[in-house]
Write a protein that holds these residues in place. Structure first.
Motif, PDB file in Angstrom:
ATOM      1  N   HIS A 265       0.846  -1.189   0.000  1.00 47.40           N
ATOM      2  CA  HIS A 265       0.000   0.000   0.000  1.00 47.40           C
ATOM      3  C   HIS A 265       0.887   1.245   0.000  1.00 47.40           C
ATOM      4  CE1 HIS A 265      -4.211  -1.452   1.037  1.00 47.40           C
ATOM      5  NE2 HIS A 265      -3.496  -2.568   0.993  1.00 47.40           N
ATOM      6  N   LEU A 266       0.394   2.292  -0.646  1.00 51.90           N
ATOM      7  CA  LEU A 266       1.075   3.588  -0.677  1.00 51.90           C
ATOM      8  C   LEU A 266       0.229   4.627   0.045  1.00 51.90           C
ATOM      9  CD1 LEU A 266       3.230   5.625  -1.768  1.00 51.90           C
ATOM     10  CD2 LEU A 266       1.769   5.872  -3.797  1.00 51.90           C
ATOM     11  N   VAL A 267       0.880   5.383   0.955  1.00 48.34           N
ATOM     12  CA  VAL A 267       0.226   6.505   1.620  1.00 48.34           C
ATOM     13  C   VAL A 267       0.990   7.766   1.255  1.00 48.34           C
ATOM     14  CG1 VAL A 267      -0.518   7.523   3.799  1.00 48.34           C
ATOM     15  CG2 VAL A 267      -0.457   5.033   3.544  1.00 48.34           C
ATOM     16  N   LEU A 268       0.285   8.777   0.753  1.00 47.23           N
ATOM     17  CA  LEU A 268       0.888  10.072   0.432  1.00 47.23           C
ATOM     18  C   LEU A 268       0.379  11.097   1.435  1.00 47.23           C
ATOM     19  CD1 LEU A 268       0.019   8.759  -2.731  1.00 47.23           C
ATOM     20  CD2 LEU A 268       1.914  10.321  -3.115  1.00 47.23           C
ATOM     21  N   LEU A 269       1.298  11.603   2.252  1.00 48.42           N
ATOM     22  CA  LEU A 269       0.970  12.538   3.328  1.00 48.42           C
ATOM     23  C   LEU A 269       1.490  13.917   2.953  1.00 48.42           C
ATOM     24  CD1 LEU A 269       0.235  13.251   6.345  1.00 48.42           C
ATOM     25  CD2 LEU A 269       2.553  12.497   6.914  1.00 48.42           C
ATOM     26  N   GLY A 270       0.605  14.919   2.935  1.00 46.08           N
ATOM     27  CA  GLY A 270       1.042  16.275   2.643  1.00 46.08           C
ATOM     28  C   GLY A 270       0.105  16.970   1.678  1.00 46.08           C
ATOM     29  N   SER A 271       0.601  18.026   1.055  1.00 46.98           N
ATOM     30  CA  SER A 271      -0.208  18.812   0.127  1.00 46.98           C
ATOM     31  C   SER A 271       0.698  19.406  -0.941  1.00 46.98           C
ATOM     32  CB  SER A 271      -0.952  19.933   0.863  1.00 46.98           C
ATOM     33  OG  SER A 271      -0.013  20.822   1.459  1.00 46.98           O
ATOM     34  N   GLY A 272       0.081  20.058  -1.919  1.00 43.85           N
ATOM     35  CA  GLY A 272       0.847  20.685  -2.982  1.00 43.85           C
ATOM     36  C   GLY A 272       0.033  20.799  -4.249  1.00 43.85           C
ATOM     37  N   ILE A 273       0.622  21.444  -5.247  1.00 41.73           N
ATOM     38  CA  ILE A 273      -0.154  21.806  -6.434  1.00 41.73           C
ATOM     39  C   ILE A 273      -0.533  20.601  -7.285  1.00 41.73           C
ATOM     40  CG2 ILE A 273       0.839  24.123  -6.544  1.00 41.73           C
ATOM     41  CD1 ILE A 273       2.664  23.142  -8.787  1.00 41.73           C
ATOM     42  N   THR A 274       0.139  19.480  -7.133  1.00 38.75           N
ATOM     43  CA  THR A 274      -0.203  18.301  -7.939  1.00 38.75           C
ATOM     44  C   THR A 274      -1.077  17.304  -7.192  1.00 38.75           C
ATOM     45  OG1 THR A 274       1.749  16.996  -7.303  1.00 38.75           O
ATOM     46  CG2 THR A 274       1.994  18.520  -9.177  1.00 38.75           C
ATOM     47  N   LYS A 275      -1.402  17.597  -5.942  1.00 34.18           N
ATOM     48  CA  LYS A 275      -2.139  16.595  -5.152  1.00 34.18           C
ATOM     49  C   LYS A 275      -3.501  16.293  -5.760  1.00 34.18           C
ATOM     50  CE  LYS A 275      -3.612  15.327  -0.503  1.00 34.18           C
ATOM     51  NZ  LYS A 275      -3.501  15.597   0.943  1.00 34.18           N
ATOM     52  N   GLU A 276      -4.230  17.309  -6.180  1.00 35.92           N
ATOM     53  CA  GLU A 276      -5.553  17.089  -6.756  1.00 35.92           C
ATOM     54  C   GLU A 276      -5.482  16.169  -7.968  1.00 35.92           C
ATOM     55  OE1 GLU A 276      -9.111  19.785  -8.735  1.00 35.92           O
ATOM     56  OE2 GLU A 276      -7.838  20.680  -7.195  1.00 35.92           O
ATOM     57  N   GLY A 277      -4.492  16.382  -8.827  1.00 34.62           N
ATOM     58  CA  GLY A 277      -4.331  15.537 -10.001  1.00 34.62           C
ATOM     59  C   GLY A 277      -3.958  14.111  -9.631  1.00 34.62           C
ATOM     60  N   LEU A 278      -3.149  13.938  -8.590  1.00 31.17           N
ATOM     61  CA  LEU A 278      -2.769  12.602  -8.142  1.00 31.17           C
ATOM     62  C   LEU A 278      -3.977  11.848  -7.590  1.00 31.17           C
ATOM     63  CD1 LEU A 278       0.578  13.502  -6.354  1.00 31.17           C
ATOM     64  CD2 LEU A 278       0.351  12.297  -8.536  1.00 31.17           C
ATOM     65  N   ILE A 279      -4.825  12.562  -6.864  1.00 32.86           N
ATOM     66  CA  ILE A 279      -6.039  11.939  -6.331  1.00 32.86           C
ATOM     67  C   ILE A 279      -6.942  11.492  -7.476  1.00 32.86           C
ATOM     68  CG2 ILE A 279      -8.163  12.379  -5.038  1.00 32.86           C
ATOM     69  CD1 ILE A 279      -6.515  14.218  -3.211  1.00 32.86           C
ATOM     70  N   ALA A 280      -7.063  12.347  -8.502  1.00 34.91           N
ATOM     71  CA  ALA A 280      -7.886  11.987  -9.667  1.00 34.91           C
ATOM     72  C   ALA A 280      -7.286  10.786 -10.399  1.00 34.91           C
ATOM     73  CB  ALA A 280      -7.997  13.185 -10.607  1.00 34.91           C
ATOM     74  N   LEU A 281      -5.975  10.744 -10.501  1.00 32.46           N
ATOM     75  CA  LEU A 281      -5.315   9.622 -11.169  1.00 32.46           C
ATOM     76  C   LEU A 281      -5.569   8.314 -10.423  1.00 32.46           C
ATOM     77  CD1 LEU A 281      -3.301   8.430 -13.238  1.00 32.46           C
ATOM     78  CD2 LEU A 281      -1.448   9.133 -11.671  1.00 32.46           C
ATOM     79  N   ALA A 282      -5.431   8.350  -9.102  1.00 30.77           N
ATOM     80  CA  ALA A 282      -5.603   7.137  -8.305  1.00 30.77           C
ATOM     81  C   ALA A 282      -7.052   6.691  -8.250  1.00 30.77           C
ATOM     82  CB  ALA A 282      -5.067   7.364  -6.895  1.00 30.77           C
ATOM     83  N   GLY A 283      -7.976   7.651  -8.362  1.00 22.85           N
ATOM     84  CA  GLY A 283      -9.396   7.316  -8.288  1.00 22.85           C
ATOM     85  C   GLY A 283      -9.731   6.643  -6.967  1.00 22.85           C
ATOM     86  N   GLU A 284     -10.420   5.528  -7.033  1.00 21.56           N
ATOM     87  CA  GLU A 284     -10.807   4.789  -5.831  1.00 21.56           C
ATOM     88  C   GLU A 284      -9.895   3.596  -5.602  1.00 21.56           C
ATOM     89  OE1 GLU A 284     -13.159   5.783  -3.746  1.00 21.56           O
ATOM     90  OE2 GLU A 284     -13.479   7.552  -5.022  1.00 21.56           O
ATOM     91  N   HIS A 285      -8.671   3.681  -6.055  1.00 21.16           N
ATOM     92  CA  HIS A 285      -7.771   2.532  -5.930  1.00 21.16           C
ATOM     93  C   HIS A 285      -7.610   2.142  -4.457  1.00 21.16           C
ATOM     94  CE1 HIS A 285      -4.382  -0.152  -6.463  1.00 21.16           C
ATOM     95  NE2 HIS A 285      -4.605  -0.106  -7.775  1.00 21.16           N
ATOM     96  N   PRO A 286      -7.820   0.859  -4.145  1.00 20.27           N
ATOM     97  CA  PRO A 286      -7.846   0.458  -2.729  1.00 20.27           C
ATOM     98  C   PRO A 286      -6.490   0.445  -2.038  1.00 20.27           C
ATOM     99  CG  PRO A 286      -8.052  -1.453  -4.176  1.00 20.27           C
ATOM    100  CD  PRO A 286      -8.129  -0.239  -5.055  1.00 20.27           C
ATOM    101  N   ARG A 287      -5.403   0.540  -2.800  1.00 21.83           N
ATOM    102  CA  ARG A 287      -4.074   0.471  -2.174  1.00 21.83           C
ATOM    103  C   ARG A 287      -3.337   1.808  -2.171  1.00 21.83           C
ATOM    104  NH1 ARG A 287      -0.610  -2.013  -4.718  1.00 21.83           N
ATOM    105  NH2 ARG A 287      -1.632  -2.504  -6.700  1.00 21.83           N
ATOM    106  N   ILE A 288      -4.015   2.871  -2.550  1.00 16.16           N
ATOM    107  CA  ILE A 288      -3.400   4.203  -2.566  1.00 16.16           C
ATOM    108  C   ILE A 288      -4.230   5.125  -1.687  1.00 16.16           C
ATOM    109  CG2 ILE A 288      -2.665   6.146  -3.998  1.00 16.16           C
ATOM    110  CD1 ILE A 288      -2.419   4.173  -6.329  1.00 16.16           C
ATOM    111  N   HIS A 289      -3.582   5.780  -0.739  1.00 20.87           N
ATOM    112  CA  HIS A 289      -4.276   6.567   0.277  1.00 20.87           C
ATOM    113  C   HIS A 289      -3.631   7.952   0.391  1.00 20.87           C
ATOM    114  CE1 HIS A 289      -5.649   2.528   1.556  1.00 20.87           C
ATOM    115  NE2 HIS A 289      -4.383   2.185   1.394  1.00 20.87           N
ATOM    116  N   PHE A 290      -4.444   8.952   0.644  1.00 22.79           N
ATOM    117  CA  PHE A 290      -3.972  10.324   0.794  1.00 22.79           C
ATOM    118  C   PHE A 290      -4.334  10.846   2.176  1.00 22.79           C
ATOM    119  CE2 PHE A 290      -4.359   9.626  -3.716  1.00 22.79           C
ATOM    120  CZ  PHE A 290      -3.266  10.285  -4.263  1.00 22.79           C
ATOM    121  N   LEU A 291      -3.369  11.503   2.826  1.00 25.94           N
ATOM    122  CA  LEU A 291      -3.596  12.122   4.125  1.00 25.94           C
ATOM    123  C   LEU A 291      -3.194  13.590   4.059  1.00 25.94           C
ATOM    124  CD1 LEU A 291      -2.182   9.442   6.627  1.00 25.94           C
ATOM    125  CD2 LEU A 291      -4.590   9.940   6.127  1.00 25.94           C
TER     126      LEU A 291
END
Length: 431
Positions: A265-291
């Motif tokens: 599993h991958l967890v991405l913790l933080g913020s920044g100008i590309t975060k919104e695009g990364l969330i859209a790319l990952a979609g509802e993927h069960p092994r990718i998480h954003f904090l």
């Protein structure tokens, strides 16, 4: 002990960790130290309450004398306003900071921005006060790689900045850099090898340590796995930091979307100008998480919970000769690293056998590195983390860095005092 004037544009109460940590480490070595800095306005570009942009002020901060001089407050995307910010402080510190510089045995310049060297350069010419540069970012490379300036005006600025930094190198008593690649680069640009030293940045060690130490310090801490709903025992990779173009995190996310990495599993913790695009790319993927971002101590605990700490940098020549603090943070925490970068950051991990590396943007290579770290037995993964921690303690820790800086500064200070003594003797003989 050597009397030091520490020249840095940003300092507490601004949220900058490295400059005050260096000051306190040198103070702990027994050096009398005065800080020459600007009116606090970082990172918002607005002057902090209790201060005025045009003030000259001396105050006590954490037991140190801090001399503040005026500046044009700004920290936005405007190149002109950023130049005004850097330039106004460099000029005001040159005009109003000479009292502190004249009486010092040596000045230490925290060189980011490179314009911070101007007051120390002037003091060398006026009073003979030597200075040591501690290079955090290589100019002009860093400002142009970030797109800070471009076009014809940018080319003119490039030449002017390059001439200025070369001048500061030539007049410096010594030049310390934060990575081996940076030393090699500056040597190729004419800085003598015997004038260069590598002094790694260290991390806040009160927050860093193996996961069992973090757990003891925060018994009520909600684990990383609990926050994102990952079952205990599942390999968890944590990227903690800015989500920006310089980190190029898209390939990392794509690698975890690959079915060949379905044991991790991958967890991405933080913020920044590309975060919104990364969330859209990952979609509802069960092994990718954003904090969302958390405070420093909580982040340290979450790093301690992860199985692997991730470092990522874009494929830029400048980034190949830098050592991002995430490397030291991962090492200090006793975690193996997945480094997606070229140059120094990858080399130090590979040479220490303290993790795995892959090239930026190379999804296939990142997948293979994840597979390697996922398939290793837990004992071997722990051994990787231990090797990284031993490397940190032996080469990158605060005590090591402070000793190296102190030795460099003491040498410059001794040479300064000998010159003054010889000058005084000549004057007496003449009289």
């Amino acid at each position: 002990m050597t009397r030091i004037t520490y020249v840095c544009q940003w300092y507490s109460p601004e949220p900058v960790g490295i400059p005050p940590s260096i000051a306190q480490a040198l103070r702990a070595q027994g050096h009398p130290l005065t800080v020459l800095t600007g009116v606090p306005n970082y990172p918002t570009g607005r002057v902090m309450p209790g201060h005025r942009a045009l003030e000259c002020r001396t105050e006590q901060v954490d037991g140190l004398t801090v001399r503040r001089t005026p500046l044009y407050p700004s920290h936005d995307e405007s190149a002109l306003r950023r130049i005004l910010n850097y330039g106004s402080w460099a000029l005001s510190a040159t005009a109003f900071g000479q009292g502190a510089l004249r009486t010092a045995d040596v000045a230490l310049v925290y060189s980011s921005p490179a314009t911070a060297a101007l007051p120390a350069l002037a003091a060398r010419m006026l009073w003979g006060t030597p200075y040591v540069l501690l290079i955090q970012d290589v100019w002009p490379d860093s400002i142009f790689a970030s797109g800070f300036l471009g076009g014809r005006s940018g080319r003119v600025a490039l030449k002017l900045v390059d001439r200025f930094v070369q001048w500061t190198y030539s007049k410096a008593e010594h030049v310390a850099v934060i990575s081996p690649g940076m030393a090699t680069l500056l040597e190729s640009r004419g800085v003598p090898a015997d004038k260069l030293s590598v002094v790694y940045n260290w991390v806040p060690e009160e927050d860093a340590g193996p996961s069992d130490e973090n757990s003891a310090a925060a018994p009520h801490h909600e684990t990383l796995q609990a926050r994102v709903g990952v079952a205990p025992g599942v390999r968890t990779f944590l990227y903690a930091g800015n989500h920006g173009k310089a980190q190029a995190l898209e390939a990392l996310v794509r690698a975890f979307m690959d079915e060949r990495t379905d044991d991790a599993h991958l967890v991405l913790l933080g913020s920044g100008i590309t975060k919104e695009g990364l969330i859209a790319l990952a979609g509802e993927h069960p092994r990718i998480h954003f904090l969302d971002p958390v405070d420093r101590s909580t982040a340290a605990n979450l790093i301690g919970d992860a199985n692997v700490s991730v470092v990522a940098l874009a494929d830029e020549p400048l980034f190949a000769v830098t050592m991002p603090s995430k490397v030291q943070t991962g090492f200090a925490s006793g975690k193996p690293l997945l480094v997606i970068a070229r140059g120094d950051a990858a080399a130090v991990v590979d040479q220490a056998a303290a993790g795995a590396s892959a090239g930026p943007g190379d999804v296939e290579a990142i997948v293979k590195a994840i597979q390697t770290l996922t398939s290793l037995p837990a004992l071997e993964l722990d051994a990787m983390g231990s090797r990284g921690r031993q490397l940190y303690l032996s080469q990158m820790a605060r005590a090591v860095g402070a000793d190296r800086l102190s030795e460099i500064l003491n040498g410059a200070g001794r040479r300064r005092r000998r010159k003054l003594t010889a000058q005084t003797q000549r004057e007496r003989n003449f009289a």
